[in-house]
Design a protein around this motif. Structure first.
Motif, PDB file in Angstrom:
ATOM      1  N   GLY A   1     -28.149  -7.691 -14.958  1.00 18.55           N
ATOM      2  CA  GLY A   1     -27.707  -8.985 -15.496  1.00 18.55           C
ATOM      3  C   GLY A   1     -26.341  -8.935 -16.150  1.00 18.55           C
ATOM      4  N   ARG A   2     -25.732  -7.754 -16.207  1.00 19.76           N
ATOM      5  CA  ARG A   2     -24.459  -7.627 -16.909  1.00 19.76           C
ATOM      6  C   ARG A   2     -23.322  -8.338 -16.175  1.00 19.76           C
ATOM      7  NH1 ARG A   2     -21.180  -3.511 -18.177  1.00 19.76           N
ATOM      8  NH2 ARG A   2     -21.891  -2.186 -16.479  1.00 19.76           N
ATOM      9  N   GLU A   3     -23.476  -8.451 -14.835  1.00 26.49           N
ATOM     10  CA  GLU A   3     -22.421  -9.121 -14.060  1.00 26.49           C
ATOM     11  C   GLU A   3     -22.249 -10.570 -14.515  1.00 26.49           C
ATOM     12  OE1 GLU A   3     -23.052  -9.683  -9.851  1.00 26.49           O
ATOM     13  OE2 GLU A   3     -20.970  -9.154  -9.413  1.00 26.49           O
ATOM     14  N   GLN A   4     -23.341 -11.161 -14.958  1.00 25.92           N
ATOM     15  CA  GLN A   4     -23.298 -12.565 -15.379  1.00 25.92           C
ATOM     16  C   GLN A   4     -22.926 -12.710 -16.857  1.00 25.92           C
ATOM     17  OE1 GLN A   4     -26.011 -11.260 -13.523  1.00 25.92           O
ATOM     18  NE2 GLN A   4     -25.161 -12.122 -11.648  1.00 25.92           N
ATOM     19  N   MET A   5     -22.722 -11.606 -17.566  1.00 26.03           N
ATOM     20  CA  MET A   5     -22.464 -11.690 -19.019  1.00 26.03           C
ATOM     21  C   MET A   5     -20.971 -11.628 -19.321  1.00 26.03           C
ATOM     22  SD  MET A   5     -25.391  -9.135 -20.490  1.00 26.03           S
ATOM     23  CE  MET A   5     -27.072  -9.274 -19.889  1.00 26.03           C
ATOM     24  N   SER A   6     -20.558 -12.371 -20.348  1.00 23.11           N
ATOM     25  CA  SER A   6     -19.162 -12.295 -20.792  1.00 23.11           C
ATOM     26  C   SER A   6     -18.954 -10.965 -21.508  1.00 23.11           C
ATOM     27  CB  SER A   6     -18.860 -13.438 -21.759  1.00 23.11           C
ATOM     28  OG  SER A   6     -19.601 -13.244 -22.952  1.00 23.11           O
ATOM     29  N   GLN A   7     -17.691 -10.612 -21.692  1.00 10.92           N
ATOM     30  CA  GLN A   7     -17.388  -9.389 -22.452  1.00 10.92           C
ATOM     31  C   GLN A   7     -17.870  -9.535 -23.890  1.00 10.92           C
ATOM     32  OE1 GLN A   7     -13.205  -8.340 -21.905  1.00 10.92           O
ATOM     33  NE2 GLN A   7     -13.825  -7.137 -20.127  1.00 10.92           N
ATOM     34  N   GLU A   8     -17.765 -10.760 -24.415  1.00 14.72           N
ATOM     35  CA  GLU A   8     -18.179 -10.985 -25.807  1.00 14.72           C
ATOM     36  C   GLU A   8     -19.686 -10.758 -25.955  1.00 14.72           C
ATOM     37  OE1 GLU A   8     -16.282 -12.943 -24.002  1.00 14.72           O
ATOM     38  OE2 GLU A   8     -14.415 -13.212 -25.107  1.00 14.72           O
ATOM     39  N   MET A   9     -20.445 -11.223 -24.952  1.00 17.08           N
ATOM     40  CA  MET A   9     -21.901 -11.021 -25.035  1.00 17.08           C
ATOM     41  C   MET A   9     -22.244  -9.531 -24.947  1.00 17.08           C
ATOM     42  SD  MET A   9     -25.041 -12.542 -22.873  1.00 17.08           S
ATOM     43  CE  MET A   9     -26.680 -11.812 -23.043  1.00 17.08           C
ATOM     44  N   GLN A  10     -21.565  -8.832 -24.041  1.00 18.24           N
ATOM     45  CA  GLN A  10     -21.835  -7.389 -23.940  1.00 18.24           C
ATOM     46  C   GLN A  10     -21.488  -6.687 -25.253  1.00 18.24           C
ATOM     47  OE1 GLN A  10     -20.639  -5.519 -20.079  1.00 18.24           O
ATOM     48  NE2 GLN A  10     -19.845  -7.560 -19.663  1.00 18.24           N
ATOM     49  N   ALA A  11     -20.381  -7.109 -25.883  1.00 21.30           N
ATOM     50  CA  ALA A  11     -19.982  -6.489 -27.161  1.00 21.30           C
ATOM     51  C   ALA A  11     -21.068  -6.714 -28.214  1.00 21.30           C
ATOM     52  CB  ALA A  11     -18.644  -7.064 -27.620  1.00 21.30           C
ATOM     53  N   LEU A  12     -21.669  -7.909 -28.216  1.00 26.20           N
ATOM     54  CA  LEU A  12     -22.765  -8.168 -29.170  1.00 26.20           C
ATOM     55  C   LEU A  12     -23.993  -7.310 -28.850  1.00 26.20           C
ATOM     56  CD1 LEU A  12     -22.582 -12.025 -29.820  1.00 26.20           C
ATOM     57  CD2 LEU A  12     -22.344 -10.194 -31.516  1.00 26.20           C
ATOM     58  N   CYS A  13     -24.229  -7.072 -27.567  1.00 27.24           N
ATOM     59  CA  CYS A  13     -25.354  -6.179 -27.202  1.00 27.24           C
ATOM     60  C   CYS A  13     -25.089  -4.773 -27.730  1.00 27.24           C
ATOM     61  CB  CYS A  13     -25.551  -6.144 -25.687  1.00 27.24           C
ATOM     62  SG  CYS A  13     -26.194  -7.687 -25.010  1.00 27.24           S
ATOM     63  N   PHE A  14     -23.839  -4.307 -27.652  1.00 25.45           N
ATOM     64  CA  PHE A  14     -23.521  -2.969 -28.181  1.00 25.45           C
ATOM     65  C   PHE A  14     -23.674  -2.965 -29.705  1.00 25.45           C
ATOM     66  CE2 PHE A  14     -20.598  -2.745 -24.268  1.00 25.45           C
ATOM     67  CZ  PHE A  14     -21.574  -2.142 -23.497  1.00 25.45           C
ATOM     68  N   LEU A  15     -23.269  -4.060 -30.326  1.00 26.89           N
ATOM     69  CA  LEU A  15     -23.412  -4.170 -31.781  1.00 26.89           C
ATOM     70  C   LEU A  15     -24.899  -4.178 -32.169  1.00 26.89           C
ATOM     71  CD1 LEU A  15     -21.385  -4.613 -34.161  1.00 26.89           C
ATOM     72  CD2 LEU A  15     -21.911  -7.036 -33.990  1.00 26.89           C
ATOM     73  N   ALA A  16     -25.728  -4.728 -31.286  1.00 28.68           N
ATOM     74  CA  ALA A  16     -27.176  -4.789 -31.541  1.00 28.68           C
ATOM     75  C   ALA A  16     -27.856  -3.446 -31.266  1.00 28.68           C
ATOM     76  CB  ALA A  16     -27.808  -5.883 -30.686  1.00 28.68           C
ATOM     77  N   GLY A  17     -27.077  -2.468 -30.767  1.00 28.67           N
ATOM     78  CA  GLY A  17     -27.655  -1.132 -30.613  1.00 28.67           C
ATOM     79  C   GLY A  17     -27.811  -0.642 -29.185  1.00 28.67           C
ATOM     80  N   ALA A  18     -27.352  -1.418 -28.199  1.00 26.74           N
ATOM     81  CA  ALA A  18     -27.384  -0.888 -26.830  1.00 26.74           C
ATOM     82  C   ALA A  18     -26.366   0.238 -26.753  1.00 26.74           C
ATOM     83  CB  ALA A  18     -27.054  -1.990 -25.824  1.00 26.74           C
ATOM     84  N   ASN A  19     -26.749   1.367 -26.170  1.00 30.05           N
ATOM     85  CA  ASN A  19     -25.782   2.466 -26.046  1.00 30.05           C
ATOM     86  C   ASN A  19     -25.872   3.155 -24.689  1.00 30.05           C
ATOM     87  OD1 ASN A  19     -28.185   3.747 -26.553  1.00 30.05           O
ATOM     88  ND2 ASN A  19     -27.353   5.204 -28.045  1.00 30.05           N
ATOM     89  N   SER A  20     -26.164   2.341 -23.675  1.00 31.23           N
ATOM     90  CA  SER A  20     -26.207   2.865 -22.315  1.00 31.23           C
ATOM     91  C   SER A  20     -26.028   1.676 -21.373  1.00 31.23           C
ATOM     92  CB  SER A  20     -27.578   3.534 -22.107  1.00 31.23           C
ATOM     93  OG  SER A  20     -27.778   3.875 -20.763  1.00 31.23           O
ATOM     94  N   ILE A  21     -25.415   1.940 -20.215  1.00 31.57           N
ATOM     95  CA  ILE A  21     -25.274   0.876 -19.202  1.00 31.57           C
ATOM     96  C   ILE A  21     -25.445   1.474 -17.802  1.00 31.57           C
ATOM     97  CG2 ILE A  21     -23.709  -0.660 -20.497  1.00 31.57           C
ATOM     98  CD1 ILE A  21     -21.359   0.544 -18.854  1.00 31.57           C
ATOM     99  N   PHE A  22     -25.691   0.587 -16.837  1.00 31.17           N
ATOM    100  CA  PHE A  22     -25.538   0.966 -15.435  1.00 31.17           C
ATOM    101  C   PHE A  22     -24.070   0.745 -15.096  1.00 31.17           C
ATOM    102  CE2 PHE A  22     -30.188  -0.052 -14.984  1.00 31.17           C
ATOM    103  CZ  PHE A  22     -30.558   1.268 -14.733  1.00 31.17           C
ATOM    104  N   TYR A  23     -23.483   1.770 -14.523  1.00 28.73           N
ATOM    105  CA  TYR A  23     -22.039   1.833 -14.342  1.00 28.73           C
ATOM    106  C   TYR A  23     -21.729   1.982 -12.847  1.00 28.73           C
ATOM    107  CZ  TYR A  23     -17.438   4.134 -14.853  1.00 28.73           C
ATOM    108  OH  TYR A  23     -16.122   4.499 -14.770  1.00 28.73           O
ATOM    109  N   GLY A  24     -20.909   1.097 -12.318  1.00 28.22           N
ATOM    110  CA  GLY A  24     -20.611   1.099 -10.881  1.00 28.22           C
ATOM    111  C   GLY A  24     -20.906  -0.278 -10.331  1.00 28.22           C
ATOM    112  N   GLU A  25     -20.242  -0.628  -9.216  1.00 24.90           N
ATOM    113  CA  GLU A  25     -20.258  -2.057  -8.836  1.00 24.90           C
ATOM    114  C   GLU A  25     -21.569  -2.589  -8.278  1.00 24.90           C
ATOM    115  OE1 GLU A  25     -18.025  -0.310  -5.165  1.00 24.90           O
ATOM    116  OE2 GLU A  25     -17.912   0.024  -7.310  1.00 24.90           O
ATOM    117  N   LYS A  26     -22.541  -1.699  -8.054  1.00 23.38           N
ATOM    118  CA  LYS A  26     -23.808  -2.196  -7.529  1.00 23.38           C
ATOM    119  C   LYS A  26     -24.979  -1.666  -8.347  1.00 23.38           C
ATOM    120  CE  LYS A  26     -25.550  -3.368  -3.016  1.00 23.38           C
ATOM    121  NZ  LYS A  26     -25.734  -2.912  -1.651  1.00 23.38           N
ATOM    122  N   LEU A  27     -26.027  -2.508  -8.473  1.00 22.68           N
ATOM    123  CA  LEU A  27     -27.291  -2.034  -9.053  1.00 22.68           C
ATOM    124  C   LEU A  27     -28.064  -1.451  -7.876  1.00 22.68           C
ATOM    125  CD1 LEU A  27     -27.864  -5.048 -11.463  1.00 22.68           C
ATOM    126  CD2 LEU A  27     -27.262  -2.715 -12.120  1.00 22.68           C
TER     127      LEU A  27
END
Ligand code: SAM
Ligand code: DTB
Ligand code: SF4
Length: 328
Positions: free
Chosen positions: A266-292
Motif C-alpha cells: 500500500g505504500r505506492e498509494q501513500m504520500s511521503q508525509e504519510m510514510q514519514a508519520l508511519c516512521f514516526l509511529a514506529g515503523a522501521n522496515s519497508i518492502f524496497y524495490g518497484e514491485k511487491l
C-alpha cells in the motif's frame, strides 16, 4: 516484554489522542532501536498466480478474475539475479513468495536450493510458501532460511469473512513449526478490508500474545485489486483513513517493542508525509524495490530521496545475538 495484552487494552491504545499515541510509540521505539534506521526487504514472486485458496483480497487466487496470469516456478538463475540486484541497491533481506496452498515435491526442493544460494550472497533469506509441516520447516531451516512469512491477516473473527479454505488454527500451526525449528517469524496482517477497530485490535493482540513476538510484523494497507471480492463487494468497502492506519502501526510498535514493524503493501498509494508519520509511529522496515508480488511499490530512487529528506539510513543486517536480545 509483555505477552498478555488484552484486546480492550489495545483498543484503549487505539483511542488515545493521536499526539499522545505517537509520543508513546516514539518512546518505545527509541528505547529499542536507532529511530533513524530502516530495514530494507526486497520481495520477489517466484511462482505467481493460479492459487487454489480463496483469500478474498488476493489477486493470485485462481477463483477470481484478475489480470494476474498463472506462471511456472521461476528458474533459480533468474531468482539469484534479482537477489544480487536487490543487494546491490542496499536490501539486507530477500523474500521469495509462491502462490501455493503449501509447497510440494520437486518445486519445494528447488526452493530450498534457491534459499541456500541467496544465503551464499550474504543476505538474510525469507520465504512465504503457504502452510508448512514440521518436516518442511526443518528442510527450510537446513537450507539456511532466516525468516518465514505467514500472516494472520485479521483477528480470528473477521478472518472467517475473508478466507474459508484455510483456518486460523492452520496458520498458527505453521507458525509453531517455524518457531520450533528456530527460524524467525514474519507475521502480520492487512488493514482496510472492512474490518472494525475492534478487529484491528484483535489482530494486534494475537501477534502481541505470541511469545516470543514475531521478529517482523508486516502491516499491509489493502491494495484494492480489480476482480478480488474485497475490491468489488460492498460489505468490504469501508476502508480506513491514513490516521487509523498510522494508529495501527503505533499500537503494533507499543505492544511489540523489539520487533521490526514493517510499513508493507500500500505504500505506492501513500504520500511521503504519510510514510514519514508511519516512521514516526514506529515503523522501521519497508518492502524496497518497484514491485511487491504482483502489484507496484515505490521505486527505489524515490525511497532514497525520502530517506535523504528524513535523514533515515538503511539498517545493516542484524547479528543473530542482537536479534535475540531484541526479544528478551
Ligand atoms: N501463498 C502464501 C500464503 O498466503 O501463505 C504466500 C503469499 S501471500 C500473497 C502473502 C501475504 O500477502 C498475504 O498473507 C497477505 O497478507 C498479503 N497480501 C496479499 N494480497 C494483498 C493485497 N491485495 N493487499 C495487501 N496485502 C496483500
Ligand atoms: C506481506 O505481509 N506482504 C507482502 C509479503 N508479506 C509477502 C505481500 C504483499 C502483496 C500485495 C499484493 C501483491 O503484490 O500481489
Ligand atoms: Fe494463495 Fe497466498 Fe493469495 Fe491466499 S494470499 S490466495 S494463499 S497466494
Amino acid at each position: 516484554m509483555r505477552y498478555d495484552w488484552r484486546v480492550d487494552e489495545i483498543e484503549a491504545l487505539f483511542a488515545l489522542p493521536f499526539n499522545d499515541l505517537l509520543f508513546r510509540a516514539q518512546q518505545v521505539h527509541r528505547s529499542h532501536f536507532d529511530a533513524n534506521e530502516i530495514q530494507l526487504s526486497t520481495l520477489l514472486s517466484i511462482k505467481t498466480g493460479g492459487c487454489p485458496e480463496d483469500c478474498k483480497y488476493c489477486p493470485q487466487s485462481a477463483r477470481y478474475n484478475t489480470d494476474v496470469e498463472s506462471e511456472l516456478l521461476m528458474k533459480k538463475e533468474q531468482v539469484l539475479e534479482a537477489a544480487r540486484a536487490a543487494k546491490e541497491k542496499g536490501a539486507s533481506r530477500f523474500c521469495i513468495g509462491a502462490a501455493w496452498r503449501e509447497p510440494k515435491g520437486r518445486a519445494f526442493e528447488l526452493v530450498c536450493e534457491m534459499i541456500a544460494e541467496i544465503k551464499s550472497l550474504g543476505m538474510e533469506a525469507c520465504a512465504t510458501l503457504g502452510m508448512l509441516t514440521a518436516e518442511q520447516a526443518e528442510r527450510l531451516q537446513a537450507a539456511g532460511l532466516d525468516y518465514y512469512n505467514h500472516n494472520l491477516d485479521s483477528d480470528p473473527e473477521y478472518y472467517r469473512e475473508i478466507i474459508s479454505t484455510r483456518s486460523y488454527e492452520d496458520r498458527l500451526d505453521t507458525l509453531k513449526h517455524v518457531r520450533a525449528k528456530g527460524m524467525s517469524i514474519c507475521c502480520g496482517g492487512i488493514v482496510g478490508m472492512g474490518e472494525s477497530r475492534r478487529h484491528r485490535a484483535g489482530l494486534v493482540a494475537q501477534l502481541a500474545r505470541m511469545q516470543p513476538h514475531p521478529e517482523s510484523v508486516p502491516i499491509n494497507m489493502l491494495v484494492k485489486v480489480e476482480g478480488t471480492p474485497v475490491a468489488e463487494e460492498a460489505q468490504f468497502r469501508e476502508g480506513v483513513d491514513a490516521f487509523e492506519f498510522i494508529r495501527t502501526i503505533a499500537v503494533a510498535r507499543i505492544t511489540m517493542p523489539g520487533s521490526h514493524v514493517r510499513l508493507s503493501a500500500g505504500r505506492e498509494q501513500m504520500s511521503q508525509e504519510m510514510q514519514a508519520l508511519c516512521f514516526l509511529a514506529g515503523a522501521n522496515s519497508i518492502f524496497y524495490g518497484e514491485k511487491l508480488l504482483t502489484t507496484g511499490n515505490q521505486a527505489a530512487d524515490s525511497d532514497q530521496q525520502l530517506f535523504d529528506k528524513l535523514g533515515l539510513r538503511p539498517m545493516q543486517q542484524p547479528t543473530p545475538s542482537s536479534r535475540r536480545m531484541a526479544n528478551a
